[in-house]
Design a protein around this motif. Structure first.
Motif, PDB file in Angstrom:
ATOM      1  N   VAL A  62       0.836  -1.204   0.000  1.00 36.27           N
ATOM      2  CA  VAL A  62       0.000   0.000   0.000  1.00 36.27           C
ATOM      3  C   VAL A  62       0.871   1.253   0.000  1.00 36.27           C
ATOM      4  O   VAL A  62       0.656   2.196  -0.790  1.00 36.27           O
ATOM      5  N   ILE A 298      -0.778  -4.970  -5.154  1.00 34.89           N
ATOM      6  CA  ILE A 298      -1.493  -3.853  -4.531  1.00 34.89           C
ATOM      7  C   ILE A 298      -0.841  -2.520  -4.879  1.00 34.89           C
ATOM      8  O   ILE A 298      -1.533  -1.531  -5.143  1.00 34.89           O
ATOM      9  N   ILE A 302      -2.904   0.628  -6.770  1.00 36.07           N
ATOM     10  CA  ILE A 302      -3.047   1.971  -6.197  1.00 36.07           C
ATOM     11  C   ILE A 302      -2.314   3.009  -7.044  1.00 36.07           C
ATOM     12  O   ILE A 302      -2.842   4.097  -7.319  1.00 36.07           O
ATOM     13  N   LEU A 362      -6.477  -4.006   4.684  1.00 35.01           N
ATOM     14  CA  LEU A 362      -5.627  -3.379   3.675  1.00 35.01           C
ATOM     15  C   LEU A 362      -5.898  -3.970   2.290  1.00 35.01           C
ATOM     16  O   LEU A 362      -5.888  -3.244   1.288  1.00 35.01           O
ATOM     17  N   ALA A 366      -7.227  -1.869  -0.942  1.00 34.89           N
ATOM     18  CA  ALA A 366      -6.506  -1.828  -2.215  1.00 34.89           C
ATOM     19  C   ALA A 366      -7.368  -2.302  -3.371  1.00 34.89           C
ATOM     20  O   ALA A 366      -7.331  -1.725  -4.460  1.00 34.89           O
TER      21      ALA A 366
END
Length: 576
Positions: A62, A298, A302, A362, A366
């Motif tokens: 992340v 991830i 993002i 998390l 994501a």
């Protein structure tokens, strides 16, 4: 008499210390119904890293994605470059979604078959009541915050372009589509299509007549009639069509019913239960392997999303108060309301439970999808938090499709936000309408990214707000969707823990019945039979629902504890 004493011995062992694992020399099954806690803190940095390595890997993905996305924005990359950056994340999402269907089918069938029909009914009722209650609470929280903060500014009408497209949507169509998807007419079609209502122009006799003439090369020369017909507003009719997307709701319902009846046929169905249990274990091992790709997947998702948003600074500045209102609602629910409910019902530290779900949260943030995070959620609930697998396999797949706490919060805030921008003054009746329609619409939401924007049209139509203003929120929904998805995922996990606590007596009774059949039992004539088979088996059978008066049994156990204080320390073996 001996039979009841042996049953009491079993309860002594279940309620006693961990080292009392035998009754009458027989090995007890795993204590799946004793109170489960988050794992104790391990001493030493190496052990801590070993225990939380997957969480650190997810968190690093992340952080890397955010840093990479904002670092590359000044370079004004080409669309092809952004697509290549997003490509590993796309593959990661596809692999996670690939596992959803086998995971849902195997977990629901194995979970519901491990319980009897009455237990399935009780757990389903508690689950649905809790889902509806929390969705209603989130909608009420969203209404209170949006009325208090008042993020809607009428000037936004002039600064952001709006679409003039109006769609005919109402709550009745949404609820009827929900029923159509719960009861699919083709199970194989449900794996890749779902039913929905669309409005199409009603075919007229003149249109059919003209089409026939065109096919026979006869041209309609009356252009004035054509122009008049085109200017007239067409009459719309409801048509049921199928769109691409897995109808998970129908598959969930079928698997629940199938698993419930599978559990009633006894030994003949055990091979099928073992088959689906094996599938579940295999998929979970595959998930463990896939999770090592989390940093790349991830971070790619993002970073690609941040790079693909045009004029990010202007959008954030204009809709900052809307984003802030949704964020405050999510934080209040996650850290206050949800924790209070958990503590009141379970009577344990809720933040330990919350800490065990950070990795799944998390992943949900994501991927912006509760369904995509479902494999990771199973892993956290079963391996880390040790919640009873019979409950998690039952509750999590249902909650993935029905429990949309964050969506109810978002829809209630967004609908009143748009009404405030339009200068509308909502009375008490309109506010109650928003409350009820937001709750109902959220429970019919699909667990896919940005599904709430479609459901928002239902609420706006109910309060007669401008439907075309939904396009204002497309610019920030990529971020708000991720925030509210964490609410949805956490709501499912807390529901499983609370339902497990509320169903503890029934689970203990079920375990007691299973062990009761395995202990040698003396018949009234003095004959001993194994595996619970007595002389009366030819005329008396074990019912599907095991009914045990747990209050009376517990009272008897407490009385015997006072009479034999050392009975729990492994001295239960002297009775036969």
């Amino acid at each position: 008499m001996e039979k009841s004493e042996q049953f009491s011995d079993y309860l002594f062992a279940k309620m006693g210390p961990p080292n009392s694992t035998t009754v009458n020399g027989s090995e007890l099954p795993p204590k799946t119904t004793e109170r489960c806690e988050a794992p104790r803190e391990l001493k030493g940095m190496r052990k801590w890293l070993s225990e939380n390595l997957m969480l650190l890997v997810t968190l690093s993905g992340v952080m890397l994605g955010v840093i990479l996305g904002f670092s590359l924005r000044p370079l004004q990359l080409h669309e092809d470059s952004i697509m290549l950056i997003s490509y590993p994340g796309e593959l990661f999402m596809r692999v996670l979604k690939l596992m959803i269907l086998p995971l849902v089918i195997s977990s629901l069938i194995a979970g519901s078959a491990s319980l009897n029909a009455r237990m399935n009914g009780k757990i389903a009722l508690r689950t649905l009541v809790y889902f509806a209650t929390t969705s209603l609470m989130n909608a009420a929280l969203g209404i209170a915050l949006v009325l208090l903060i008042h993020p809607g500014d009428p000037d936004l009408h002039n600064t952001i372009d709006r679409s003039t497209d109006k769609r005919a949507v109402n709550l009745l169509d949404s609820l009827l589509d929900l029923g159509r998807n719960v009861f699919p007419d083709n199970l194989f079609q449900a794996s890749f299509q779902q039913a929905h209502t669309v409005y199409l122009p009603k075919p007229s006799i003149s249109n059919t007549f003209n089409e026939t003439f065109n096919e026979t090369s006869l041209v309609d020369v009356d252009s004035g009639v054509d122009a008049q017909r085109q200017d007239a507003e067409p009459t719309l009719i409801r048509v049921i069509q199928y769109r691409s997307g897995t109808n998970t709701l129908g598959i969930v319902f079928f698997c629940l019913v199938f698993g419930t009846f599978l559990g009633t046929i006894g030994e003949k169905g055990q091979v099928v239960v073992d088959f689906f249990s094996a599938i579940f274990e295999v998929v979970m091992k595959m998930v463990t392997c896939v999770m090592w790709l989390t940093p790349v997947g991830i971070s790619s998702v993002i970073a690609g999303k941040i790079l693909s948003v045009d004029d990010l600074h202007m959008v954030m500045a204009q809709l900052m108060w809307f984003i802030l209102t949704v964020t405050i609602g999510v934080v209040l629910y996650q850290f206050v309301i949800m924790q209070v409910i958990y503590y009141v019902v379970v009577r344990r530290n809720p933040f330990k439970f919350y800490a065990g779900l950070i990795q799944a949260m998390l992943t949900a943030f994501a991927t912006a999808s509760t369904a995509a995070a479902l494999p990771v959620t199973f892993r956290c609930m079963n391996d880390k938090l040790r919640v009873d697998q019979r409950i998690t396999r039952f509750v999590l797949p249902i909650g993935c499709n029905i429990n949309m706490d964050g969506t109810a919060l978002f829809i209630s805030i967004a609908s009143i936000f748009i009404a405030q921008m339009s200068g509308m003054t909502l009375g008490f009746g309109e506010i109650v309408t928003v409350l009820l329609t937001s709750t109902a619409a959220s429970m019919s939401s699909a667990s896919v990214p940005s599904a709430a924007l479609v459901l928002l049209l239902v609420v706006l139509t109910a309060i007669d707000a401008p439907v075309q203003d939904v396009t204002l929120l497309f610019a920030v929904d990529w971020f708000v969707d991720r925030i509210r998805t964490t609410n949805n995922m956490l709501g499912d996990c807390y529901t499983a823990a609370i339902v497990e606590e509320l169903s503890r007596k029934e689970l203990m009774a079920l375990d007691a019945a299973i062990l009761y059949q395995e202990i040698p039992i003396s018949t009234p004539n003095g004959h001993v039979s194994l595996e619970g088979q007595t002389e009366l088996d030819s005329t008396c059978t074990m019912p599907d629902a095991v009914i045990v008066d747990m209050n009376a049994v517990i009272n008897k156990v407490q009385q015997q504890q006072h009479q034999h204080p050392h009975h729990q320390n492994g001295h239960a073996n002297h009775k036969i």
